[in-house]
Design a protein around this motif. Sequence first.
Motif, mmCIF file in Angstrom:
data_model
loop_
_atom_site.group_PDB
_atom_site.id
_atom_site.type_symbol
_atom_site.label_atom_id
_atom_site.label_comp_id
_atom_site.label_asym_id
_atom_site.label_seq_id
_atom_site.Cartn_x
_atom_site.Cartn_y
_atom_site.Cartn_z
ATOM 1 N N HIS A 80 -47.798 92.568 26.605
ATOM 2 C CA HIS A 80 -47.356 92.412 25.212
ATOM 3 C C HIS A 80 -47.928 93.527 24.331
ATOM 4 O O HIS A 80 -47.204 94.169 23.561
ATOM 5 C CB HIS A 80 -47.805 91.035 24.704
ATOM 6 N N HIS A 128 -46.646 92.642 14.963
ATOM 7 C CA HIS A 128 -47.619 92.480 16.052
ATOM 8 C C HIS A 128 -49.052 92.737 15.598
ATOM 9 O O HIS A 128 -49.987 92.127 16.121
ATOM 10 C CB HIS A 128 -47.253 93.390 17.228
ATOM 11 N N TRP A 179 -39.501 85.549 14.710
ATOM 12 C CA TRP A 179 -40.852 85.152 14.321
ATOM 13 C C TRP A 179 -40.778 83.988 13.342
ATOM 14 O O TRP A 179 -39.872 83.922 12.526
ATOM 15 C CB TRP A 179 -41.555 86.314 13.610
ATOM 16 N N ASP A 213 -45.042 84.530 17.439
ATOM 17 C CA ASP A 213 -44.026 85.421 18.013
ATOM 18 C C ASP A 213 -43.177 84.589 18.964
ATOM 19 O O ASP A 213 -43.690 84.055 19.947
ATOM 20 C CB ASP A 213 -44.761 86.551 18.765
ATOM 21 N N HIS A 217 -40.929 87.820 25.392
ATOM 22 C CA HIS A 217 -41.996 88.630 25.999
ATOM 23 C C HIS A 217 -43.386 88.100 25.631
ATOM 24 O O HIS A 217 -44.368 88.443 26.269
ATOM 25 C CB HIS A 217 -41.848 90.124 25.627
HETATM 26 FE FE LIG Z 1 -43.995 90.417 20.607
#
Ligand SMILES: [Fe+2]
Length: 249
Positions: A80, A128, A179, A213, A217
């Motif tokens: 990630h 992120h 998100w 998130d 992934h």
């Molecule tokens: Fe992500």
Amino acid sequence: MDFPLVLYSLIRIFARKNDDTGRKMADPRFTQFLELLKLCNRYKRINQWKSLYNMFTLVQLPYAMEALEPVISAQTLSFHHGKHLQAYVDNLNKLLPGSEYEGMALEEIVRKAPAGPVFNNAGQILNHELYFTQFKPAGEAVQGPTGELAAQIGKQWGSVEAFKAEFEAKGVGLFGSGWVWLSADADGSLVITQEQGASNPVVKGLKPLLTFDVWEHAYYLDYQNRRAAHLSALWQIIDWNTIAARYGR
Ligand SMILES: [Fe+2]
């Protein structure tokens, strides 16, 4: 190839004439032209340094790769952070040089860029960075809101459990990749929003505080299709001191 430098050298060789004594000397008209070329070359180098200075870098994790286990495995965290986030950083650094966004702060780019590659990559970096820096190992994370933030959550949701239930439900219910965010408006009121793709609440003028998130992934290696189980487990590693500091009231 350094074109101005090559041209400069060639002209120095050929742009000469004989003086009164028969010696070779540079033609004054070319001397001026050479100075212009040197200036162009220097400007190009300045721009290269400027682009380098404006490059974004991968945010460093404030914990070890295995520190968030078993909620997030070292393998998931490694991919990630080291692959997905690194790719967004690399992409943005390729897109920015020479664009109107070069030199802007990340949040400003996200607020100003229209939908497209610059917005997507800048948004994902901002998302992120806020995501990875809100965690602490379960034994170190402050496990619930305090102070003004706790009071505001109590005022709007009645209890932390009711807030968490709505937050998780909005994460589970978000269609596709995106998100879920807790943000504050200018008056300090709190709001939960679902953001598709790479978007961030700053686009709506909100201050982002906490996020899950829900791109696959983020959890697929550990939880496969069980998004709800992943989101429910994330509370163990949310550091509410960090969230309260972002609230800043
Ligand atoms: Fe992500």
